[in-house]
Every structure is written in structure tokens, then in C-alpha cells.
Design a protein around this motif. Structure first.
Motif, PDB file in Angstrom:
ATOM      1  N   LEU A 217       0.826  -1.213   0.000  1.00 52.51           N
ATOM      2  CA  LEU A 217       0.000   0.000   0.000  1.00 52.51           C
ATOM      3  C   LEU A 217       0.859   1.260   0.000  1.00 52.51           C
ATOM      4  N   ARG A 218       1.907   1.249   0.807  1.00 49.79           N
ATOM      5  CA  ARG A 218       2.753   2.440   0.896  1.00 49.79           C
ATOM      6  C   ARG A 218       3.378   2.779  -0.459  1.00 49.79           C
ATOM      7  N   LYS A 219       3.787   1.740  -1.192  1.00 44.41           N
ATOM      8  CA  LYS A 219       4.398   1.973  -2.502  1.00 44.41           C
ATOM      9  C   LYS A 219       3.402   2.606  -3.463  1.00 44.41           C
ATOM     10  N   LYS A 220       2.132   2.256  -3.330  1.00 47.78           N
ATOM     11  CA  LYS A 220       1.115   2.776  -4.244  1.00 47.78           C
ATOM     12  C   LYS A 220       0.490   4.079  -3.760  1.00 47.78           C
ATOM     13  N   ILE A 221       0.324   4.211  -2.450  1.00 53.06           N
ATOM     14  CA  ILE A 221      -0.368   5.378  -1.887  1.00 53.06           C
ATOM     15  C   ILE A 221       0.590   6.516  -1.537  1.00 53.06           C
ATOM     16  N   ASP A 222       1.718   6.162  -0.921  1.00 54.07           N
ATOM     17  CA  ASP A 222       2.589   7.185  -0.348  1.00 54.07           C
ATOM     18  C   ASP A 222       3.845   7.496  -1.156  1.00 54.07           C
ATOM     19  N   ALA A 223       4.187   6.655  -2.123  1.00 50.79           N
ATOM     20  CA  ALA A 223       5.447   6.844  -2.852  1.00 50.79           C
ATOM     21  C   ALA A 223       5.527   8.237  -3.479  1.00 50.79           C
ATOM     22  N   GLY A 224       6.577   8.989  -3.099  1.00 50.99           N
ATOM     23  CA  GLY A 224       6.793  10.323  -3.664  1.00 50.99           C
ATOM     24  C   GLY A 224       5.834  11.373  -3.151  1.00 50.99           C
ATOM     25  N   ARG A 225       5.050  11.026  -2.124  1.00 50.35           N
ATOM     26  CA  ARG A 225       4.074  11.965  -1.584  1.00 50.35           C
ATOM     27  C   ARG A 225       4.236  12.068  -0.070  1.00 50.35           C
ATOM     28  N   GLU A 226       3.529  13.031   0.521  1.00 48.79           N
ATOM     29  CA  GLU A 226       3.493  13.131   1.975  1.00 48.79           C
ATOM     30  C   GLU A 226       2.841  11.851   2.504  1.00 48.79           C
ATOM     31  N   PRO A 227       3.512  11.113   3.402  1.00 50.50           N
ATOM     32  CA  PRO A 227       2.962   9.825   3.854  1.00 50.50           C
ATOM     33  C   PRO A 227       1.658   9.958   4.633  1.00 50.50           C
ATOM     34  N   LEU A 228       0.730   9.053   4.331  1.00 50.89           N
ATOM     35  CA  LEU A 228      -0.529   8.975   5.061  1.00 50.89           C
ATOM     36  C   LEU A 228      -0.535   7.794   6.023  1.00 50.89           C
ATOM     37  N   ILE A 229       0.133   6.712   5.648  1.00 50.98           N
ATOM     38  CA  ILE A 229       0.142   5.487   6.457  1.00 50.98           C
ATOM     39  C   ILE A 229       1.333   5.526   7.407  1.00 50.98           C
ATOM     40  N   HIS A 230       1.058   5.380   8.689  1.00 49.68           N
ATOM     41  CA  HIS A 230       2.101   5.496   9.713  1.00 49.68           C
ATOM     42  C   HIS A 230       2.174   4.229  10.561  1.00 49.68           C
ATOM     43  N   THR A 231       3.384   3.874  10.938  1.00 51.65           N
ATOM     44  CA  THR A 231       3.604   2.754  11.852  1.00 51.65           C
ATOM     45  C   THR A 231       3.723   3.280  13.276  1.00 51.65           C
ATOM     46  N   VAL A 232       2.959   2.702  14.170  1.00 54.17           N
ATOM     47  CA  VAL A 232       3.078   3.024  15.595  1.00 54.17           C
ATOM     48  C   VAL A 232       3.769   1.828  16.222  1.00 54.17           C
ATOM     49  N   ARG A 233       5.039   1.946  16.472  1.00 56.58           N
ATOM     50  CA  ARG A 233       5.873   0.805  16.855  1.00 56.58           C
ATOM     51  C   ARG A 233       5.335   0.067  18.084  1.00 56.58           C
ATOM     52  N   GLY A 234       5.266  -1.240  17.943  1.00 54.30           N
ATOM     53  CA  GLY A 234       4.799  -2.080  19.039  1.00 54.30           C
ATOM     54  C   GLY A 234       3.291  -2.102  19.205  1.00 54.30           C
ATOM     55  N   VAL A 235       2.589  -1.320  18.362  1.00 55.88           N
ATOM     56  CA  VAL A 235       1.123  -1.244  18.494  1.00 55.88           C
ATOM     57  C   VAL A 235       0.426  -1.636  17.196  1.00 55.88           C
ATOM     58  N   GLY A 236       0.735  -0.942  16.107  1.00 63.13           N
ATOM     59  CA  GLY A 236       0.083  -1.242  14.847  1.00 63.13           C
ATOM     60  C   GLY A 236       0.253  -0.135  13.828  1.00 63.13           C
ATOM     61  N   TYR A 237      -0.813   0.171  13.083  1.00 61.06           N
ATOM     62  CA  TYR A 237      -0.734   1.141  11.997  1.00 61.06           C
ATOM     63  C   TYR A 237      -1.891   2.140  12.082  1.00 61.06           C
ATOM     64  N   MET A 238      -1.658   3.303  11.481  1.00 57.49           N
ATOM     65  CA  MET A 238      -2.682   4.344  11.481  1.00 57.49           C
ATOM     66  C   MET A 238      -2.586   5.134  10.189  1.00 57.49           C
ATOM     67  N   ILE A 239      -3.733   5.562   9.671  1.00 53.12           N
ATOM     68  CA  ILE A 239      -3.741   6.462   8.517  1.00 53.12           C
ATOM     69  C   ILE A 239      -4.291   7.807   8.964  1.00 53.12           C
ATOM     70  N   LYS A 240      -3.611   8.871   8.564  1.00 52.79           N
ATOM     71  CA  LYS A 240      -4.054  10.215   8.904  1.00 52.79           C
ATOM     72  C   LYS A 240      -3.504  11.211   7.898  1.00 52.79           C
ATOM     73  N   ALA A 241      -4.241  12.291   7.705  1.00 56.82           N
ATOM     74  CA  ALA A 241      -3.810  13.327   6.779  1.00 56.82           C
ATOM     75  C   ALA A 241      -2.695  14.135   7.416  1.00 56.82           C
ATOM     76  N   PRO A 242      -1.781  14.694   6.593  1.00 56.57           N
ATOM     77  CA  PRO A 242      -0.710  15.534   7.130  1.00 56.57           C
ATOM     78  C   PRO A 242      -1.303  16.743   7.843  1.00 56.57           C
ATOM     79  N   GLN A 243      -0.621  17.184   8.874  1.00 53.75           N
ATOM     80  CA  GLN A 243      -1.093  18.347   9.638  1.00 53.75           C
ATOM     81  C   GLN A 243      -0.912  19.624   8.822  1.00 53.75           C
TER      82      GLN A 243
END
Length: 243
Positions: A217-243
């Protein structure tokens, strides 16, 4: 059984969804039929494999609840014949077996999900709703079909995904993973939650499959762009718009 959190499902033409229930135990088919009709769905039942094939041809269901163990033609054979005829109706297997090998066999044969007896009616309804939404055969009556996070949009009806106006091609699994993340915008979801909601069955703890699809997903959604998909280490993943 419907709640404000589970709006009525409709076909694309606005008519109620159709579900075919196949089991040789009439008490069970009657019980399931009653529960599904309470959802506002059209339900037809069959008590044998051959009867199921004929009913599927005539009724054209949006989902099929199919018992594996039947006296004439078992559920695996019914599914095989349906797939060979070009029928890709989503299938929820019912069985008394609880072995992982049997579950994998059913899914490998082309089934979409699996529930073991005894089961709760609420679980069957929930899984059928997920199957029909995921396959695109039904949509919620009062739900906006487009999800948005920042400049990313996902159309749940047409299965189209765009970011900043550019169309993004996703596989069915990538689409479902992205939909789950977007439905939980700004919430951290664990690998276990993703496995349960996206794949709907146990991978035996092999959470590496989640990491793999997140990377896709990251390669298709975030590549070359402001990342939306974030890893929360030891917990899981989250998607959010840039601030």
C-alpha cells in the motif's frame, strides 16, 4: 438485529440483498433464514448440494451460506461447480469441523469465509455483511460510499481509489486493507485486528502478511508523496492526513 451501526444493505438497484442458505438440517436453515430476514434480506433455503446449485441459478444470490457436510454433494463440490460456471458469489462456509486444515481447504477452494458450528447468529450476519460489502455486491443504504483522508479518496461502490486526482490500482486485498484503515482514520489498528477484519480468518499468528501488504500500500499510496500510512511501533498502523 440491525442497529444504527449496521444500516440496511441494498443491491445496486436499491432492492434488498439476496442470501441462499444451504444445510441439510432444516432447524438450522429455518433459524438462519429467520435471522437474515430480520435484516430485511431476501432469503431462500436449500437442503442438498444439487438443490443448492439449482437455487443459485434461479435465485442469483448476493451471498451463499454453505454447509460443507451434506449427503449428496458436499459444499466443496457445490462451490467448485459454481466457480467453474463463472459464478463468483461470495461464500460463507458452515461446518462442524474446527481443524485449521479444513478451514484452509475451504478457503483455498474459493470460499470467502468460514464459521464453525456452533456459532452465533450475530456472527453469521456480521460476516455476511462484510462479504457482500467487500465483494461490492451490496452497499449500506444510508452510508456515503466515498471515504476520504486528506487528498486520498476511496469509493466503496465502484472500488476506485484516487490520490490528488491520480487513480491508483489496487488488488482486492489491498483495497480492503486500505478501506479498513480509512474507516479508522487517526486510530491505531493492530496487526491482529487487521488480520481479523481484512482476511477474516486466522493466519496462525503470521502477522508478516500484514507488514507485506502495508508495504504494498505504501508503494502505491505514499510513494513520492506526503505519507498517510504510519507505523506506531509495538502497536500497529494508522492512517491520517498531514497536519
Amino acid at each position: 438485529m440491525s442497529t444504527p451501526h449496521s444500516p440496511a444493505l441494498l443491491r445496486s438497484d436499491g432492492s434488498p440483498v439476496r442470501v441462499l442458505v444451504v444445510d441439510d438440517e432444516q432447524m438450522l436453515t429455518d433459524l438462519l433464514s429467520m435471522a437474515l430476514k430480520m435484516e430485511g434480506w431476501e432469503v431462500r433455503t436449500a437442503e442438498s448440494g444439487f438443490e443448492a446449485l439449482q437455487a443459485a441459478k434461479e435465485f442469483r444470490p448476493d451471498a451463499l451460506v454453505l454447509d460443507i457436510m451434506m449427503p449428496d454433494l458436499d459444499g466443496m463440490s457445490v462451490l467448485q461447480r459454481l466457480r467453474q460456471s463463472g459464478d463468483d458469489v461470495p461464500v460463507l462456509f458452515l461446518t462442524a469441523k474446527d481443524a485449521v486444515a479444513d478451514r484452509v481447504a475451504g478457503l483455498t477452494a474459493g470460499g470467502d469465509d468460514y464459521v464453525t458450528k456452533p456459532f452465533s447468529l450475530e456472527e453469521v450476519v456480521a460476516r455476511l455483511r462484510a462479504l457482500m460489502r467487500r465483494s461490492g455486491t451490496a452497499h449500506a443504504a444510508d452510508e456515503e460510499p466515498i471515504l476520504r483522508v486528506g487528498d486520498l479518496s476511496l469509493n466503496e461502490d465502484s472500488h476506485e481509489v484516487e490520490r490528488d486526482g491520480t487513480e491508483i490500482e489496487l488488488t482486492a486485498t489491498e483495497f480492503e486493507l486500505l478501506r479498513f484503515l480509512m474507516r479508522n482514520e487517526r486510530k491505531v489498528v493492530s496487526k491482529a485486528q487487521i488480520l481479523d477484519r481484512v482476511w477474516s480468518y486466522d493466519f496462525g499468528g503470521r502477522s508478516s502478511v500484514v507488514e507485506l501488504y502495508i508495504s504494498y500500500l505504501r508503494k502505491k499510496i505514499d510513494a513520492g508523496r506526503e505519507p498517510l500510512i504510519h507505523t506506531v511501533r509495538g502497536v500497529g498502523y494508522m492512517i491520517k492526513a498531514p497536519q
